[in-house]
Scaffold this motif. Sequence first.
Motif, PDB file in Angstrom:
ATOM      1  N   GLU A  83       0.850  -1.223   0.152  1.00 12.66           N
ATOM      2  CA  GLU A  83      -0.040  -0.022  -0.027  1.00 12.66           C
ATOM      3  C   GLU A  83       0.784   1.271  -0.140  1.00 12.66           C
ATOM      4  O   GLU A  83       0.285   2.234  -0.508  1.00 12.66           O
ATOM      5  CB  GLU A  83      -1.110   0.160   1.084  1.00 12.66           C
ATOM      6  CG  GLU A  83      -2.145  -1.201   1.077  1.00 12.66           C
ATOM      7  CD  GLU A  83      -3.036  -0.817   0.010  1.00 12.66           C
ATOM      8  OE1 GLU A  83      -2.999   0.316  -0.461  1.00 12.66           O
ATOM      9  OE2 GLU A  83      -3.771  -1.714  -0.231  1.00 12.66           O
ATOM     10  N   THR A  84       2.070   1.339   0.738  1.00 13.92           N
ATOM     11  CA  THR A  84       2.969   2.471   0.542  1.00 13.92           C
ATOM     12  C   THR A  84       4.226   1.849   0.261  1.00 13.92           C
ATOM     13  O   THR A  84       4.701   0.681   0.309  1.00 13.92           O
ATOM     14  CB  THR A  84       2.821   2.960   2.134  1.00 13.92           C
ATOM     15  OG1 THR A  84       3.755   1.837   2.905  1.00 13.92           O
ATOM     16  CG2 THR A  84       1.713   3.476   2.597  1.00 13.92           C
TER      17      THR A  84
ATOM     18  N   ASP B  14       4.548   1.387  -4.012  1.00 10.00           N
ATOM     19  CA  ASP B  14       3.226   1.171  -3.893  1.00 10.00           C
ATOM     20  C   ASP B  14       2.402   1.015  -5.398  1.00 10.00           C
ATOM     21  O   ASP B  14       3.391   1.236  -6.363  1.00 10.00           O
ATOM     22  CB  ASP B  14       2.543   2.511  -3.142  1.00 10.00           C
ATOM     23  CG  ASP B  14       3.125   3.790  -4.024  1.00 10.00           C
ATOM     24  OD1 ASP B  14       3.311   3.690  -5.148  1.00 10.00           O
ATOM     25  OD2 ASP B  14       2.976   4.874  -3.388  1.00 10.00           O
TER      26      ASP B  14
ATOM     27  N   LEU C 165      -4.355  -4.624  -6.901  1.00 11.38           N
ATOM     28  CA  LEU C 165      -3.867  -3.132  -6.619  1.00 11.38           C
ATOM     29  C   LEU C 165      -3.305  -2.431  -8.035  1.00 11.38           C
ATOM     30  O   LEU C 165      -3.449  -1.341  -8.049  1.00 11.38           O
ATOM     31  CB  LEU C 165      -2.672  -3.345  -5.716  1.00 11.38           C
ATOM     32  CG  LEU C 165      -3.289  -3.675  -4.113  1.00 11.38           C
ATOM     33  CD1 LEU C 165      -1.932  -3.664  -3.355  1.00 11.38           C
ATOM     34  CD2 LEU C 165      -4.205  -2.565  -3.906  1.00 11.38           C
TER      35      LEU C 165
ATOM     36  N   PRO D 223     -15.070   3.760  -3.706  1.00 12.05           N
ATOM     37  CA  PRO D 223     -13.967   3.439  -4.647  1.00 12.05           C
ATOM     38  C   PRO D 223     -12.926   4.356  -3.692  1.00 12.05           C
ATOM     39  O   PRO D 223     -13.286   5.424  -3.092  1.00 12.05           O
ATOM     40  CB  PRO D 223     -14.384   3.767  -5.954  1.00 12.05           C
ATOM     41  CG  PRO D 223     -15.640   4.828  -5.487  1.00 12.05           C
ATOM     42  CD  PRO D 223     -16.287   4.120  -4.594  1.00 12.05           C
ATOM     43  N   LYS D 224     -11.617   4.148  -3.864  1.00 16.22           N
ATOM     44  CA  LYS D 224     -10.680   4.915  -3.380  1.00 16.22           C
ATOM     45  C   LYS D 224     -10.738   6.404  -4.150  1.00 16.22           C
ATOM     46  O   LYS D 224     -10.710   6.399  -5.226  1.00 16.22           O
ATOM     47  CB  LYS D 224      -9.331   4.169  -3.833  1.00 16.22           C
ATOM     48  CG  LYS D 224      -8.004   4.834  -3.006  1.00 16.22           C
ATOM     49  CD  LYS D 224      -6.786   4.065  -3.491  1.00 16.22           C
ATOM     50  CE  LYS D 224      -5.720   5.028  -2.886  1.00 16.22           C
ATOM     51  NZ  LYS D 224      -4.299   4.437  -3.266  1.00 16.22           N
ATOM     52  N   GLU D 225     -10.540   7.314  -3.154  1.00 17.68           N
ATOM     53  CA  GLU D 225     -10.441   8.629  -3.801  1.00 17.68           C
ATOM     54  C   GLU D 225      -8.920   8.867  -4.258  1.00 17.68           C
ATOM     55  O   GLU D 225      -7.807   8.340  -3.936  1.00 17.68           O
ATOM     56  CB  GLU D 225     -10.557   9.578  -2.906  1.00 17.68           C
ATOM     57  CG  GLU D 225     -12.048   9.853  -2.196  1.00 17.68           C
ATOM     58  CD  GLU D 225     -12.134  10.802  -1.339  1.00 17.68           C
ATOM     59  OE1 GLU D 225     -11.399  11.778  -1.232  1.00 17.68           O
ATOM     60  OE2 GLU D 225     -13.258  11.035  -0.738  1.00 17.68           O
ATOM     61  N   THR D 226      -9.027   9.408  -5.652  1.00 14.93           N
ATOM     62  CA  THR D 226      -7.531   9.571  -6.241  1.00 14.93           C
ATOM     63  C   THR D 226      -7.378  11.025  -6.365  1.00 14.93           C
ATOM     64  O   THR D 226      -8.236  12.014  -6.314  1.00 14.93           O
ATOM     65  CB  THR D 226      -7.635   9.234  -7.931  1.00 14.93           C
ATOM     66  OG1 THR D 226      -8.946   9.467  -8.387  1.00 14.93           O
ATOM     67  CG2 THR D 226      -7.707   7.553  -7.472  1.00 14.93           C
TER      68      THR D 226
END
Length: 395
Positions: free
Chosen positions: A246-247, A320, A356, A392-395
């Motif tokens: 993730e990072t 990431d 991912l 959803p993930k904010e971009t």
Amino acid sequence: MSDTPLHPAEPVTEANVFWFIPTHGDGRYLGTTHGARAVSFDYLKQIAQAADSLGYYGVLLPTGRSCEDSWVIASALAPLTERLRYLVAVRPGLQSPTVSARMAATLDRVSNGRLLINVVTGGDPVENAGDGIFLSHTERYEVTWEFLSVWTRLIAGETVHYEGKHIRIEDGRLFFPSLQRPYPPLYFGGSSTAGIDVAAETVDKYLTWGEPPAQVAEKVAVVRAAAAAKGRKVTFGIRLHVIVRETNEAAWRAADELIQHVDDATIAQAQKTFARMDSVGQARMQALHGGRRDKLEVSPNLWAGVGLVRGGAGTALVGDPETVAQRMKEYMAVGIDSFILSGYPHLEEAYRFAELVFPLLPLAPGNGRDKGEATNHGPFGERIANTLPPAPKET
Ligand code: FMN
């Protein structure tokens, strides 16, 4: 070859992503049995089925004495998957080209046209001797060239009479042709001038292990020029490991953890084995780190730690998801259209990478996404409180 003019890179806009079937072992860490995983057929089946349903374009099966036999495993896995292509290694010289063409045609038919061939000439004289091959590097590539001359004509439907320096065939015939015509696509791995000469003349896709983008750009230009000199075009692929988290920090931590049980004695032993090989590709991998563990990031986000103890593909993209996707696009910009990836352990990492990174890549049709539309329509993620869709993930 150095006097051939270099051809500028042609950037590619869409990529195929392959995964890897680890027929020589798997685990959470390198260089130790701690946390290691038994590579049973059931486990290989799980990886192939995961890769199939996640939408990987195909899987690579390696060949060599440390591996389960690639043809037997691919034949056993193909009917258990639906779309996945099998990139199966062939070592010319180990087999008659006629027998190899017959096996390829049969597997192509049995798998409904999902076979790809990886031509690998072999780079370890000790291993070769164990298989009854006592030829020099130059002679092995002569064999490869002769082998492919027979193999391609035979599988394309010709009756072959051939008298070469190493191979002689009389009235060679193939009665059951391959489904893909004239034959399944030919991939090729080999970095020497002799290898590049053969590749330029015969194969469809030239593969390199994961060198830094600048070196890959150079290789692409050389191979492209060599092919152009013969009136041909070759496309390009790269073989890399990947450590995505993730990072960036978590990814670098995972890289350190992967080799945390590797001691200096094990590295020295491995480097000694690699040193006896005559593979130019292997030497180029080692030159990246020189057996030292203090300089493993050999270009931004490209880590050579795997190559301290693993032969062949020895580098990993670390970062990431956005960083890894960005680095892959850098390779695409120099002409790479196929990525053959792997991560330890191969089952979990097949999922992690697809979930991912696939959404961040311009994947070619036939991969996990078709022209931007997910072929797997979800539902994605667990419902919140049994009701609400996850955001959803904010971009
Ligand atoms: N060599 C093998 O013996 N078995 C393999 O499965 C194998 N897979 C390879 C996959 C890729 C992506 C690449 C780039 C190479 C692979 N090789 C494999 C090594 C080369 O095919 C070749 O045997 C070796 O590098 C010697 O050639 P060179 O001196 O021209 O580099």
